[in-house]
Scaffold this motif. Structure first.
Motif, PDB file in Angstrom:
ATOM      1  N   PRO A  44       0.840  -1.204   0.000  1.00  0.00           N
ATOM      2  CA  PRO A  44       0.000   0.000   0.000  1.00  0.00           C
ATOM      3  C   PRO A  44       0.869   1.246   0.000  1.00  0.00           C
ATOM      4  CG  PRO A  44      -0.011  -1.057   2.160  1.00  0.00           C
ATOM      5  CD  PRO A  44       0.680  -1.999   1.224  1.00  0.00           C
ATOM      6  N   SER A  91      -4.355  -1.142   6.432  1.00  0.00           N
ATOM      7  CA  SER A  91      -3.159  -0.884   5.627  1.00  0.00           C
ATOM      8  C   SER A  91      -2.054  -0.186   6.404  1.00  0.00           C
ATOM      9  CB  SER A  91      -3.529  -0.060   4.390  1.00  0.00           C
ATOM     10  OG  SER A  91      -4.088   1.190   4.756  1.00  0.00           O
ATOM     11  N   ASP A 133      -5.282   6.622   4.733  1.00  0.00           N
ATOM     12  CA  ASP A 133      -4.654   5.301   4.728  1.00  0.00           C
ATOM     13  C   ASP A 133      -4.113   4.899   6.095  1.00  0.00           C
ATOM     14  OD1 ASP A 133      -5.072   5.000   1.966  1.00  0.00           O
ATOM     15  OD2 ASP A 133      -3.197   6.045   1.496  1.00  0.00           O
TER      16      ASP A 133
END
Length: 259
Positions: A9, A74, A16
């Motif tokens: 990622p 992530s 995120d």
């Protein structure tokens, strides 16, 4: 070098890694990690002018990253990214633990990383409400943006000893801050790279003057892009001051050449 595998990622936006979006109970980590972490390979060794076992070490790091990100989100993929941790203890593949030590090693690194993200979240939460153009005038917006950028840079570089290590951290955190402030992701990276510039790319210590300069550049470019304010507040300087000394806010000079 890391092994080939799934694309990691990017973690390019605050969404995120934002702790608020990823519930996390630190008390459960040690027990859970014991069930998730595979046995590590032997630590790499330097032999015949090359590292032996490095690809196996990275494969283990990747396996841990995948397991943690599947469980926690992530943000956990970079469980070994705690700022300053690598400098104090060595890069992650330089300190591959034994099978017995692995669960505690991974759990502690993950918790260090999470605590750092939570500390960033607290700082973001302090500044972001002050950047609402509906609540602040142009002068206040400029001052707050500059203060926020400078504060975040000082916070980020504090644990970083390596003069070649602060640039990446500053770029990443400032990019996260811009995305948290609703600057489109496609613009945030370019704005930050433009403000930091190439002059800091190689083994250059960060100074207070550099922080002020980057804060001014980034503030000017963000406000120009978003059209939050039509003009910066007046910050005029007398004609006797040296050329290029005043800030970009001055209206009676050519400014500091921040083009």
């Amino acid at each position: 070098m890391a092994n080939d595998g799934p694309t990691p990622p990017a973690l390019a936006t605050w969404a995120d890694v934002d702790p608020a979006r990823n519930p996390f109970d630190p008390t459960e980590v040690p027990a859970l990690v014991r069930t998730m972490v595979p046995a590590p390979p032997p630590a790499p060794v330097w032999r015949e002018s090359r590292w032996i076992g490095e690809s196996e070490a990275w494969a283990w790091v990747e396996a841990v990253s995948m397991a943690l990100s599947d469980r926690y989100g992530s943000w956990a993929y970079r469980w070994y990214w705690g700022p300053g941790e690598g400098e104090r203890l060595g890069w992650v593949t330089d300190r591959i633990p034994t099978a017995t030590e692995a669960p505690a090693f991974v759990a502690e690194s993950l918790l260090v990383w999470r605590r750092w993200l939570e500390s960033l979240a607290e700082r973001f939460d302090r500044f972001l409400p002050l950047l609402d153009p509906a609540q602040a005038g142009p002068g206040d917006l400029v001052a707050t943006w500059e203060a926020a950028v400078a504060h975040l840079m000082r916070t980020v570089v504090a644990p970083v000893v390596d003069n070649d290590g602060w640039q990446g951290w500053c770029r990443l955190v400032l990019q996260w801050f811009l995305s948290a402030a609703d600057v489109p992701a496609e613009h945030a990276e370019a704005l930050v790279n433009g403000a930091v510039g190439k002059r800091f790319d190689h083994w250059v210590p960060l100074t207070a003057a550099d922080i002020d300069d980057i804060a001014e550049r980034l503030t000017r470019d963000v406000l120009s892009l978003t059209r939050i304010v039509s003009a910066a507040p007046n910050d005029n300087w007398p004609d006797t001051w040296p050329q290029d000394w005043p800030s970009w806010r001055a209206t009676n000079t050519a400014g500091r050449g921040l083009t």
